[in-house]
Design a protein around this motif. Structure first.
Motif, short mmCIF file in Angstrom:
data_model
loop_
_atom_site.label_atom_id
_atom_site.label_comp_id
_atom_site.label_asym_id
_atom_site.label_seq_id
_atom_site.Cartn_x
_atom_site.Cartn_y
_atom_site.Cartn_z
N ALA A 42 -10.83 -93.49 -8.22
CA ALA A 42 -11.81 -94.33 -7.51
C ALA A 42 -11.23 -95.69 -7.17
CB ALA A 42 -13.07 -94.47 -8.34
N THR A 43 -10.51 -96.30 -8.10
CA THR A 43 -10.03 -97.65 -7.85
C THR A 43 -8.79 -97.70 -6.97
OG1 THR A 43 -8.75 -97.62 -9.90
CG2 THR A 43 -10.98 -98.58 -9.99
N HIS A 44 -8.17 -96.56 -6.69
CA HIS A 44 -6.95 -96.55 -5.90
C HIS A 44 -7.09 -95.85 -4.55
CE1 HIS A 44 -5.42 -97.65 -9.85
NE2 HIS A 44 -4.41 -98.19 -9.20
N PHE A 45 -8.29 -95.48 -4.20
CA PHE A 45 -8.50 -94.78 -2.93
C PHE A 45 -9.40 -95.59 -2.01
CE2 PHE A 45 -6.74 -91.46 -5.37
CZ PHE A 45 -6.17 -90.58 -4.47
N THR A 46 -9.02 -95.60 -0.74
CA THR A 46 -9.80 -96.31 0.26
C THR A 46 -10.48 -95.29 1.17
OG1 THR A 46 -8.24 -98.15 0.23
CG2 THR A 46 -9.71 -98.00 2.14
N ILE A 47 -11.76 -95.49 1.35
CA ILE A 47 -12.57 -94.57 2.15
C ILE A 47 -13.10 -95.31 3.36
CG2 ILE A 47 -14.64 -93.13 2.17
CD1 ILE A 47 -14.20 -92.74 -0.85
N LEU A 48 -12.94 -94.68 4.52
CA LEU A 48 -13.50 -95.21 5.75
C LEU A 48 -14.84 -94.53 6.00
CD1 LEU A 48 -13.49 -96.70 8.50
CD2 LEU A 48 -12.11 -94.80 9.39
N GLY A 68 -16.73 -97.11 -7.58
CA GLY A 68 -15.45 -97.78 -7.76
C GLY A 68 -14.47 -97.63 -6.61
N PHE A 69 -14.86 -96.95 -5.54
CA PHE A 69 -13.96 -96.78 -4.40
C PHE A 69 -13.89 -98.05 -3.57
CE2 PHE A 69 -15.22 -92.40 -5.31
CZ PHE A 69 -13.98 -91.78 -5.33
N ARG A 70 -12.75 -98.24 -2.92
CA ARG A 70 -12.63 -99.30 -1.91
C ARG A 70 -13.17 -98.70 -0.62
NH1 ARG A 70 -6.48 -100.70 -3.22
NH2 ARG A 70 -6.47 -98.48 -2.95
N VAL A 71 -14.01 -99.44 0.07
CA VAL A 71 -14.68 -98.92 1.26
C VAL A 71 -14.49 -99.88 2.42
CG1 VAL A 71 -16.88 -98.17 2.23
CG2 VAL A 71 -16.42 -97.81 -0.19
N VAL A 72 -14.17 -99.32 3.59
CA VAL A 72 -14.21 -100.06 4.84
C VAL A 72 -15.18 -99.31 5.73
CG1 VAL A 72 -11.94 -101.14 4.70
CG2 VAL A 72 -12.15 -98.88 5.70
N ALA A 73 -15.98 -100.05 6.48
CA ALA A 73 -17.03 -99.40 7.27
C ALA A 73 -16.89 -99.74 8.75
CB ALA A 73 -18.40 -99.85 6.76
N ALA A 74 -17.31 -98.79 9.56
CA ALA A 74 -17.29 -98.97 11.01
C ALA A 74 -18.57 -98.40 11.59
CB ALA A 74 -16.09 -98.27 11.62
N ALA A 75 -19.15 -99.12 12.56
CA ALA A 75 -20.38 -98.67 13.21
C ALA A 75 -20.11 -97.82 14.44
CB ALA A 75 -21.25 -99.87 13.57
N SER A 76 -18.82 -97.72 14.82
CA SER A 76 -18.48 -96.95 16.02
C SER A 76 -17.16 -96.22 15.81
CB SER A 76 -18.35 -97.89 17.22
OG SER A 76 -17.25 -98.75 17.05
N ALA A 77 -16.92 -95.22 16.64
CA ALA A 77 -15.67 -94.46 16.55
C ALA A 77 -14.48 -95.34 16.91
CB ALA A 77 -15.75 -93.24 17.46
N SER A 78 -14.64 -96.20 17.92
CA SER A 78 -13.51 -97.05 18.33
C SER A 78 -13.11 -98.01 17.20
CB SER A 78 -13.85 -97.82 19.60
OG SER A 78 -15.02 -98.58 19.42
N ARG A 79 -14.09 -98.60 16.54
CA ARG A 79 -13.79 -99.50 15.41
C ARG A 79 -13.15 -98.71 14.27
NH1 ARG A 79 -11.54 -103.45 13.22
NH2 ARG A 79 -12.53 -104.31 11.40
N GLY A 80 -13.64 -97.50 14.02
CA GLY A 80 -13.06 -96.65 12.99
C GLY A 80 -11.61 -96.32 13.27
N CYS A 94 -17.92 -89.47 7.83
CA CYS A 94 -18.35 -89.71 9.20
C CYS A 94 -19.74 -89.14 9.45
CB CYS A 94 -17.34 -89.06 10.14
SG CYS A 94 -17.64 -89.37 11.87
N GLY A 95 -20.56 -89.90 10.16
CA GLY A 95 -21.87 -89.43 10.56
C GLY A 95 -21.78 -88.55 11.79
N MET A 96 -22.87 -87.88 12.12
CA MET A 96 -22.89 -86.96 13.26
C MET A 96 -22.98 -87.69 14.59
SD MET A 96 -22.55 -83.82 12.38
CE MET A 96 -23.29 -82.76 13.59
N HIS A 97 -23.69 -88.84 14.61
CA HIS A 97 -23.92 -89.53 15.88
C HIS A 97 -23.47 -90.98 15.78
CE1 HIS A 97 -26.20 -86.05 17.12
NE2 HIS A 97 -26.89 -86.14 16.01
N LEU A 98 -22.45 -91.32 16.54
CA LEU A 98 -21.99 -92.70 16.65
C LEU A 98 -22.21 -93.14 18.08
CD1 LEU A 98 -19.57 -91.36 14.46
CD2 LEU A 98 -19.56 -93.82 14.21
N PRO A 99 -22.29 -94.43 18.33
CA PRO A 99 -22.58 -94.90 19.70
C PRO A 99 -21.57 -94.42 20.74
CG PRO A 99 -22.62 -96.74 18.14
CD PRO A 99 -22.17 -95.54 17.39
N ASP A 100 -20.32 -94.24 20.34
CA ASP A 100 -19.29 -93.86 21.31
C ASP A 100 -18.64 -92.51 21.01
OD1 ASP A 100 -18.17 -94.85 19.02
OD2 ASP A 100 -16.67 -96.08 20.03
N GLY A 101 -19.34 -91.63 20.33
CA GLY A 101 -18.81 -90.30 20.06
C GLY A 101 -19.62 -89.55 19.03
#
Length: 165
Positions: A42-48, A68-80, A94-101
């Motif tokens: 958990a402390t050594h893995f980064t999840i998008l 305990g995971f490191r997390v980075v978040a994106a509201a769109s596919a392009s930012r991801g 990943c969610g099913m519906h993003l603004p750009d995909g």
């Protein structure tokens, strides 16, 4: 003569417990080792987390951080995709519906990318509603696992641990 008498109910021979104690100690050690491994992972893995719905993205973020995971978040596919290029990501949720995909499209593109040092694709979990058609589409996209949106609080962490171990 006393040795020949049978043990009465409730009486115990020392040999009854002699094998149980080492087994209990082994079991406890194994549990501790598993717990340490989960904490290390958990402390050594980064999840998008890529999710268009703000409240669900926030929930996913909180669940993963609390584990305990490191997390980075994106509201769109392009930012991801930007985050994937500039950061080392171990797993994508990943969610099913993003603004750009759509989630399945994003997963298909991720599976074609070879971003990990081992030249494997990035493990992915798609968050899908309890809808047979959408769940089927999520599975056909090549996602490693599908987590039902309605059960995300109970299912996500075990699924993540399964994929990163």
């Amino acid at each position: 003569m006393a040795q020949a008498t049978a043990l009465r109910e409730g009486d115990h021979d020392e040999s009854t417990y002699s094998h149980a104690i080492p087994e209990m100690m082994i079991h406890r050690r194994q549990e501790r080792a598993r717990r340490r491994a989960r904490e290390f992972i958990a402390t050594h893995f980064t999840i998008l987390v890529m999710e268009g719905d703000d409240s669900l993205r926030s929930t996913l973020n909180e669940l993963l951080r609390s584990a305990g995971f490191r997390v980075v978040a994106a509201a769109s596919a392009s930012r991801g995709c930007e985050l994937l290029v500039h950061r080392y990501i171990d797993l994508v949720v990943c969610g099913m519906h993003l603004p750009d995909g759509s989630g399945p499209e994003i997963v298909r593109s991720l599976k074609q990318m070879r971003c990990l040092p081992s030249h494997q694709s990035i493990p992915t979990i798609l968050i899908a509603p309890e809808d047979h058609d959408l769940t089927s589409a999520a599975l056909r996209s090549g996602a490693d696992l599908v987590c039902l949106r309605e059960r995300v609080a109970n299912m996500l962490i075990p699924q993540v641990l399964f994929l990163v171990q």
